[in-house]
Design a protein around this motif. Structure first.
Motif, short mmCIF file in Angstrom:
data_model
loop_
_atom_site.label_atom_id
_atom_site.label_comp_id
_atom_site.label_asym_id
_atom_site.label_seq_id
_atom_site.Cartn_x
_atom_site.Cartn_y
_atom_site.Cartn_z
N MET A 91 0.84 -1.21 0.00
CA MET A 91 0.00 0.00 0.00
C MET A 91 0.87 1.25 0.00
O MET A 91 1.96 1.28 0.54
N ARG A 92 0.30 2.30 -0.61
CA ARG A 92 1.04 3.56 -0.72
C ARG A 92 1.29 4.18 0.66
O ARG A 92 2.34 4.76 0.90
N SER A 93 0.35 4.02 1.58
CA SER A 93 0.49 4.67 2.88
C SER A 93 1.63 4.10 3.71
O SER A 93 1.94 4.65 4.76
N SER A 94 2.23 3.01 3.25
CA SER A 94 3.38 2.47 3.99
C SER A 94 4.46 3.54 4.12
O SER A 94 5.26 3.51 5.05
N ARG A 121 2.49 8.37 -8.44
CA ARG A 121 2.23 8.88 -7.08
C ARG A 121 3.58 9.08 -6.42
O ARG A 121 4.02 8.28 -5.59
N PRO A 122 4.28 10.17 -6.81
CA PRO A 122 5.63 10.37 -6.30
C PRO A 122 5.64 10.68 -4.80
O PRO A 122 4.61 11.02 -4.22
N ILE A 123 6.83 10.55 -4.21
CA ILE A 123 6.96 10.86 -2.79
C ILE A 123 8.01 11.97 -2.59
O ILE A 123 8.60 12.09 -1.52
N PHE A 161 2.34 21.50 -2.87
CA PHE A 161 0.96 21.03 -3.00
C PHE A 161 0.55 20.51 -1.62
O PHE A 161 1.37 19.89 -0.94
N PRO A 162 -0.70 20.73 -1.20
CA PRO A 162 -1.07 20.26 0.15
C PRO A 162 -1.28 18.75 0.21
O PRO A 162 -2.40 18.26 0.36
N SER A 163 -0.17 18.02 0.08
CA SER A 163 -0.23 16.56 0.08
C SER A 163 -0.62 16.07 1.48
O SER A 163 -0.03 16.48 2.48
N ARG A 188 -5.44 19.99 4.79
CA ARG A 188 -6.36 20.38 5.87
C ARG A 188 -7.41 19.30 6.15
O ARG A 188 -8.40 19.55 6.82
N GLU A 189 -7.19 18.12 5.61
CA GLU A 189 -8.18 17.04 5.72
C GLU A 189 -8.46 16.70 7.20
O GLU A 189 -7.58 16.82 8.05
N PRO A 190 -9.69 16.24 7.50
CA PRO A 190 -10.04 15.85 8.87
C PRO A 190 -9.09 14.80 9.46
O PRO A 190 -8.87 14.74 10.67
N THR A 305 -11.39 13.71 -4.01
CA THR A 305 -11.12 12.80 -5.14
C THR A 305 -11.61 11.39 -4.83
O THR A 305 -12.07 10.68 -5.72
N ASP A 306 -11.57 11.00 -3.54
CA ASP A 306 -11.99 9.64 -3.19
C ASP A 306 -13.49 9.43 -3.37
O ASP A 306 -13.95 8.29 -3.42
N ALA A 307 -14.26 10.53 -3.43
CA ALA A 307 -15.72 10.38 -3.61
C ALA A 307 -16.11 10.53 -5.08
O ALA A 307 -17.28 10.37 -5.43
N ILE A 328 -6.75 15.81 -8.86
CA ILE A 328 -5.76 15.31 -7.88
C ILE A 328 -4.91 14.17 -8.46
O ILE A 328 -3.69 14.20 -8.38
N PHE A 329 -5.57 13.16 -9.02
CA PHE A 329 -4.83 12.03 -9.58
C PHE A 329 -5.09 11.91 -11.08
O PHE A 329 -6.21 12.16 -11.54
N GLU A 330 -4.06 11.49 -11.80
CA GLU A 330 -4.14 11.44 -13.26
C GLU A 330 -5.00 10.31 -13.81
O GLU A 330 -5.65 10.44 -14.82
C1 UD1 Z 1 -4.29 10.50 0.62
C2 UD1 Z 1 -5.37 9.48 0.87
C3 UD1 Z 1 -6.08 9.12 -0.43
C4 UD1 Z 1 -6.59 10.37 -1.11
C5 UD1 Z 1 -5.48 11.42 -1.26
C6 UD1 Z 1 -5.97 12.74 -1.79
C7 UD1 Z 1 -4.48 8.26 2.75
C8 UD1 Z 1 -3.97 6.98 3.26
N1 UD1 Z 1 -4.77 8.29 1.44
O1 UD1 Z 1 -3.35 9.90 -0.26
O2 UD1 Z 1 -7.18 8.27 -0.11
O3 UD1 Z 1 -7.06 10.05 -2.40
O4 UD1 Z 1 -4.87 11.66 0.03
O5 UD1 Z 1 -6.96 13.24 -0.98
O6 UD1 Z 1 -4.68 9.19 3.48
N2 UD1 Z 1 2.10 14.13 -4.73
C9 UD1 Z 1 3.31 14.46 -5.26
N3 UD1 Z 1 4.43 14.30 -4.49
C10 UD1 Z 1 4.38 13.82 -3.22
C11 UD1 Z 1 3.11 13.50 -2.67
C12 UD1 Z 1 1.98 13.66 -3.46
O7 UD1 Z 1 3.41 14.89 -6.41
O8 UD1 Z 1 5.42 13.69 -2.57
C13 UD1 Z 1 0.89 14.27 -5.57
C14 UD1 Z 1 0.23 12.90 -5.84
O9 UD1 Z 1 0.84 12.25 -6.91
C15 UD1 Z 1 -1.19 13.29 -6.10
C16 UD1 Z 1 -1.40 14.48 -5.18
O10 UD1 Z 1 -0.10 14.98 -4.86
O11 UD1 Z 1 -1.34 13.69 -7.43
C17 UD1 Z 1 -2.16 14.15 -3.92
O12 UD1 Z 1 -1.44 13.22 -3.16
P1 UD1 Z 1 -1.53 13.13 -1.58
O13 UD1 Z 1 -2.38 14.22 -1.03
O14 UD1 Z 1 -0.14 12.99 -1.07
O15 UD1 Z 1 -2.31 11.76 -1.39
P2 UD1 Z 1 -1.92 10.55 -0.46
O16 UD1 Z 1 -1.43 11.06 0.85
O17 UD1 Z 1 -1.14 9.55 -1.20
#
Ligand code: UD1
Length: 417
Positions: A91-94, A121-123, A161-163, A188-190, A305-307, A328-330
């Motif tokens: 899983m990505r959340s790891s 889904r870069p980090i 970006f507010p990741s 700012r998510e809950p 995006t999840d909804a 949010i996602f491509e």
């Molecule tokens: C979390 C949620 C996921 C939700 C998403 C957006 C968890 C476990 N998962 O995922 O259900 O769909 O938020 O609300 O909480 N990005 C980058 N670089 C990074 C990080 C993210 O470019 O280092 C980009 C991603 O590719 C994506 C966008 O930012 O396009 C949103 O990602 P992010 O908010 O980080 O989502 P997650 O935390 O993976």
């Protein structure tokens, strides 16, 4: 491997309780590592993603035992700083474990995370932020090796970006850093607020969670805490979609309406009535929905995006045209091809999908390809004439606890096969 068989066109009715939030439980479980202590986390849903987090904790030498929806996590005996590729890929959340392990052990060794394929889904935001906190990070052959021999040091971090995940990773890592960390353009998510609430109960000093600027004063030590995870707003939105698409009236318990402020107006626009009193939502829908007009996914408090996928399922049967823009996602439109098999009328161009409502959907054999897309196929199947067969529940089980049982309680016909 199981699939799902859905007999559509049945009205739902009755009352169910919304499960705890997956996206809160995961970072909280990672954060327990900081406490070196016993933690009692209530309202943890039974999900495969939560199982992966538990397996990571156990691999690291921590103990984690389930008593129904409560997880007892004792992280005192942690004796490893590495997470194997086999677990990281699940899983990505790891990746959320990176900040926690680094803060506690001053070193961490992980690999790039896996998860649903929603496009790249870069980090980079996670790694850049940890570097700013003083970590040395090397990336080679998919491995991430981090060290901070003297520990981390607080600093100012402006996110491009507010990741969600990056904000959580920074909050966790900065909790035990020396000095103050300020995150601007924070998510700012809950679930961010829930994580901060848990950490503050453990003795952390985090202010501003849920706002664009979060300030973390580093502390030397945390102790374990007891915490109740917030209800899952995406599961609530999915059940609302299921009721709306079948013209049904249902009651959902354990709902926080403020968390749904991006989606409730959309249901109201479609003609549904939503009332929430003391966590109990009464939801009623018209015989045929009005179109949702424009749905643009944005960070919280905007439309999540999840909804998107579950709401698209109901737009397929609304009267008129709904336009979706996924920002949010491509690659988050994999459910569309399956909706087309069921008779939906949808055109896409990149991140835009135009849905023209049809009077009927027809049951079909469909293929689930990601978590929220799977939920959307269930919603579509509930409203379709005849039988819908979904090939696998493996994605659904990452985020929905016993959705077949929940929907059967609401008198839907959903069976695991
Ligand atoms: C979390 C949620 C996921 C939700 C998403 C957006 C968890 C476990 N998962 O995922 O259900 O769909 O938020 O609300 O909480 N990005 C980058 N670089 C990074 C990080 C993210 O470019 O280092 C980009 C991603 O590719 C994506 C966008 O930012 O396009 C949103 O990602 P992010 O908010 O980080 O989502 P997650 O935390 O993976």
């Amino acid at each position: 491997m199981s699939g799902l068989l859905i007999e559509g066109c049945r009205k739902l009715r009755g009352e169910v309780t919304v499960q705890g939030a997956k996206n809160s439980t995961l970072p909280i479980l990672a954060a327990t590592i900081l406490t070196e202590d016993e933690n009692v986390i209530h309202n943890c849903p039974f999900l495969s993603d939560i199982d992966v987090a538990v397996r990571i904790l156990r691999y690291l030498g921590c103990s984690a035992t389930r008593h129904g929806h409560t997880l007892l996590v004792n992280t005192e005996g942690m004796n490893d700083f590495r997470v194997p590729d086999s677990l990281m890929r699940e899983m990505r959340s790891s990746i959320i474990f990176l900040g926690a392990i680094l803060a506690r052990c001053h070193k961490a060794q992980l690999t790039f995370p896996g998860g649903c394929e929603l496009g790249p889904r870069p980090i980079d935001l996670h790694l850049d932020a940890l570097r700013k906190l003083g970590a040395q990070i090397e990336e080679h052959h998919g491995e991430i090796v981090c060290c901070a021999p003297e520990g981390l040091t607080g600093t100012s971090i402006a996110l491009a970006f507010p990741s969600v995940g990056a904000t959580e990773n920074i909050m966790i890592a900065a909790t035990l850093a020396k000095g103050t960390t300020t995150i601007t353009n924070a998510a700012r998510e809950p679930e961010i607020v829930d994580l901060a609430d848990y950490l503050n109960k453990c003795g952390a000093s985090i202010e501003g969670a849920g706002e664009g600027t979060v300030v973390i004063e580093g502390v030397k030590k945390l102790s374990g805490a007891s915490h109740n995870v917030i209800p899952d707003r995406i599961v609530a939105a999915t059940l609302m979609s299921a009721a709306a698409v079948t013209g049904s009236d249902i009651v959902l318990n354990d709902v926080i309406p403020a968390h749904l402020r991006g989606v409730i107006p959309v249901f109201e626009e479609a003609g549904c009535k939503v009332q929430v009193k003391e966590g109990r939502m009464t939801f009623s829908s018209p015989a045929r929905l009005r179109p949702l007009k424009l749905i643009r996914t944005t960070p919280y408090p905007g439309f999540p995006t999840d909804a998107q996928a579950p709401l698209m399922a109901l737009s397929t049967k609304a009267r008129g045209i709904t336009v979706f823009v996924e920002t949010i996602f491509e690659n988050r439109y994999k459910h569309i091809g399956e909706f087309l098999r069921m008779g939906a009328n949808i055109k896409t161009d990149g991140r835009v999908a135009v849905v023209e409502g049809v009077p009927k959907l027809y049951g079909a054999k469909v293929s689930a390809q990601d978590l929220r897309g799977s939920a959307a196929l269930v919603v579509a199947g509930l409203s379709a004439e005849g039988t819908t067969e979904i090939d696998t529940t493996k994605y659904l089980e990452r985020g929905y606890e016993d959705l077949d049982v929940v929907l059967s309680t609401l008198e839907g016909s959903v069976k695991k096969i």
